[in-house]
Design a protein around this motif. Structure first.
Motif, mmCIF file in Angstrom:
data_model
loop_
_atom_site.group_PDB
_atom_site.id
_atom_site.type_symbol
_atom_site.label_atom_id
_atom_site.label_comp_id
_atom_site.label_asym_id
_atom_site.label_seq_id
_atom_site.Cartn_x
_atom_site.Cartn_y
_atom_site.Cartn_z
ATOM 1 N N ASP A 9 0.809 -1.225 0.000
ATOM 2 C CA ASP A 9 0.000 0.000 0.000
ATOM 3 C C ASP A 9 0.836 1.267 0.000
ATOM 4 O OD1 ASP A 9 0.906 -0.266 2.607
ATOM 5 O OD2 ASP A 9 -1.040 0.078 3.545
ATOM 6 N N PHE A 10 2.089 1.191 0.512
ATOM 7 C CA PHE A 10 2.901 2.400 0.534
ATOM 8 C C PHE A 10 3.417 2.794 -0.856
ATOM 9 C CE2 PHE A 10 5.849 -1.017 2.038
ATOM 10 C CZ PHE A 10 6.785 -1.000 1.006
ATOM 11 N N LEU A 11 3.120 1.969 -1.875
ATOM 12 C CA LEU A 11 3.421 2.332 -3.262
ATOM 13 C C LEU A 11 2.187 2.819 -4.012
ATOM 14 C CD1 LEU A 11 5.869 -0.415 -4.614
ATOM 15 C CD2 LEU A 11 6.418 1.832 -3.689
ATOM 16 N N THR A 12 1.014 2.657 -3.426
ATOM 17 C CA THR A 12 -0.221 3.017 -4.122
ATOM 18 C C THR A 12 -1.001 4.145 -3.449
ATOM 19 O OG1 THR A 12 -1.482 1.312 -2.925
ATOM 20 C CG2 THR A 12 -0.458 0.672 -5.022
ATOM 21 N N ASP A 13 -0.704 4.397 -2.178
ATOM 22 C CA ASP A 13 -1.408 5.416 -1.408
ATOM 23 C C ASP A 13 -0.369 6.277 -0.680
ATOM 24 O OD1 ASP A 13 -2.848 6.967 0.367
ATOM 25 O OD2 ASP A 13 -3.850 5.296 1.362
ATOM 26 N N PRO A 14 -0.275 7.583 -1.006
ATOM 27 C CA PRO A 14 0.743 8.426 -0.369
ATOM 28 C C PRO A 14 0.539 8.636 1.125
ATOM 29 C CG PRO A 14 -0.774 9.769 -1.647
ATOM 30 C CD PRO A 14 -1.077 8.334 -1.974
ATOM 31 N N GLU A 53 6.381 7.109 -11.713
ATOM 32 C CA GLU A 53 6.522 8.369 -10.994
ATOM 33 C C GLU A 53 5.583 8.434 -9.791
ATOM 34 O OE1 GLU A 53 8.126 8.902 -15.014
ATOM 35 O OE2 GLU A 53 6.245 8.076 -14.242
ATOM 36 N N GLN A 54 4.352 7.932 -9.966
ATOM 37 C CA GLN A 54 3.400 7.950 -8.852
ATOM 38 C C GLN A 54 3.788 6.936 -7.780
ATOM 39 O OE1 GLN A 54 1.269 10.138 -8.225
ATOM 40 N NE2 GLN A 54 0.111 9.234 -6.530
ATOM 41 N N ARG A 55 4.349 5.799 -8.187
ATOM 42 C CA ARG A 55 4.809 4.801 -7.209
ATOM 43 C C ARG A 55 5.922 5.391 -6.344
ATOM 44 N NH1 ARG A 55 0.325 2.311 -8.071
ATOM 45 N NH2 ARG A 55 0.267 0.859 -9.824
ATOM 46 N N VAL A 56 6.860 6.090 -6.979
ATOM 47 C CA VAL A 56 7.970 6.695 -6.240
ATOM 48 C C VAL A 56 7.452 7.819 -5.344
ATOM 49 C CG1 VAL A 56 10.143 7.954 -6.460
ATOM 50 C CG2 VAL A 56 9.624 6.082 -8.032
ATOM 51 N N THR A 57 6.497 8.580 -5.842
ATOM 52 C CA THR A 57 5.872 9.633 -5.034
ATOM 53 C C THR A 57 5.297 9.051 -3.752
ATOM 54 O OG1 THR A 57 5.337 11.023 -6.944
ATOM 55 C CG2 THR A 57 4.013 11.336 -4.960
ATOM 56 N N CYS A 58 4.532 7.970 -3.886
ATOM 57 C CA CYS A 58 3.905 7.352 -2.714
ATOM 58 C C CYS A 58 4.953 6.811 -1.752
ATOM 59 C CB CYS A 58 2.972 6.223 -3.157
ATOM 60 S SG CYS A 58 1.497 6.780 -4.041
ATOM 61 N N LEU A 59 5.977 6.156 -2.283
ATOM 62 C CA LEU A 59 7.022 5.585 -1.431
ATOM 63 C C LEU A 59 7.697 6.664 -0.589
ATOM 64 C CD1 LEU A 59 8.932 3.317 -0.504
ATOM 65 C CD2 LEU A 59 10.315 3.777 -2.557
ATOM 66 N N VAL A 60 8.122 7.749 -1.228
ATOM 67 C CA VAL A 60 8.865 8.777 -0.505
ATOM 68 C C VAL A 60 7.966 9.543 0.454
ATOM 69 C CG1 VAL A 60 10.315 10.816 -0.727
ATOM 70 C CG2 VAL A 60 10.542 8.955 -2.372
ATOM 71 N N LYS A 61 6.719 9.811 0.068
ATOM 72 C CA LYS A 61 5.810 10.515 0.975
ATOM 73 C C LYS A 61 5.529 9.668 2.219
ATOM 74 C CE LYS A 61 3.451 13.617 -2.266
ATOM 75 N NZ LYS A 61 3.642 14.865 -1.508
#
Length: 236
Positions: A9-14, A53-61
């Motif tokens: 979930d940390f790759l799909t939901d920020p 890009e969205q997967r990386v966004t969610c991971l880092v957030k």
């Protein structure tokens, strides 16, 4: 590394980790509504939901939420055991290091108007929350490679509507008044992921003086008029 059909979930939901039942700092789930709203209204790129890009966004957030507000090693989900972070090829900070010092202290370090050795975890975070009460947003601009080595470019910004308290190496603290303008920084990163898409390491590259430089520009001009400027590294 091939992406499986089912992702953590940390790759799909920020905001995935905010749903975790853990012992949060300050005794409650942190409120990211201001930062989330700022990100939604002021981001410069819009990534599709299934993009890398969205997967990386969610991971880092999710990573940022964990290192800022989780307290116990057992509760972290975005980082593998032995995780570490460096800035500009410098010292490797482990997760226990970051939990003790605070992420801002570890990542920004000793600067002219931000003396990390004079600040504890809470005060270092309060420095930016006080200066940018409407949120300090973060976005992924580009991703150049996928797992297991993820290279990407990012941007971090906020509007300085509050006072910025600047601790100096000589023990003094000076205060920069609100500029009412946007300030921020940008940089690049390399994250190495394990088979479960947890970060094993994070290498960051950015100008460590940049977060404070624009917010204290008036103070720099003031100090240029006094001999004290000579004792402050990075002031010119």
């Amino acid at each position: 590394m091939k992406m499986p059909e089912t992702l953590p979930d940390f790759l799909t939901d920020p905001n995935a980790v905010l749903k975790d039942s853990v012992d949060w700092r300050h005794g409650q789930v942190p409120d990211y509504s201001a930062a989330n709203a700022k990100y939604a209204s002021e981001r410069t790129v819009l990534h599709s939901q299934d993009s890398l890009e969205q997967r990386v966004t969610c991971l880092v957030k999710n990573w940022e939420k964990e290192v800022s507000f989780k307290q116990h090693l057992k509760d972290f989900r975005t980082m593998a055991p032995g995780w570490w972070v460096t800035v500009n090829g410098g010292r490797k900070f482990t997760l226990p290091d970051v939990l003790e010092q605070g992420s801002y202290n570890a990542l920004i370090g000793e600067q002219a108007f931000f003396c990390s050795s004079k600040l504890g975890f809470e005060e270092s975070h309060r420095t930016f929350r006080r200066a940018m009460p409407t949120g300090f947003a973060w976005e992924v601009l580009d991703v150049w490679s996928g797992p297991p080595k993820v290279a990407f470019k990012w941007r971090h910004w906020g509007k300085m509507t509050g006072q910025l308290h600047c601790p100096l190496s000589n023990g003094m603290t000076i205060i920069a008044q609100p500029t009412m303008e946007q300030h921020g920084m940008s940089g690049c990163a390399l994250a190495r992921l394990d088979a479960d898409f947890r970060m094993e390491s994070l290498e960051l590259y950015f100008d460590q003086q940049q977060p404070m430089a624009s917010m204290v520009s008036d103070l720099v001009r003031l100090f240029d008029s006094f001999e004290l400027a000579e004792s402050l590294p990075g002031v010119s």
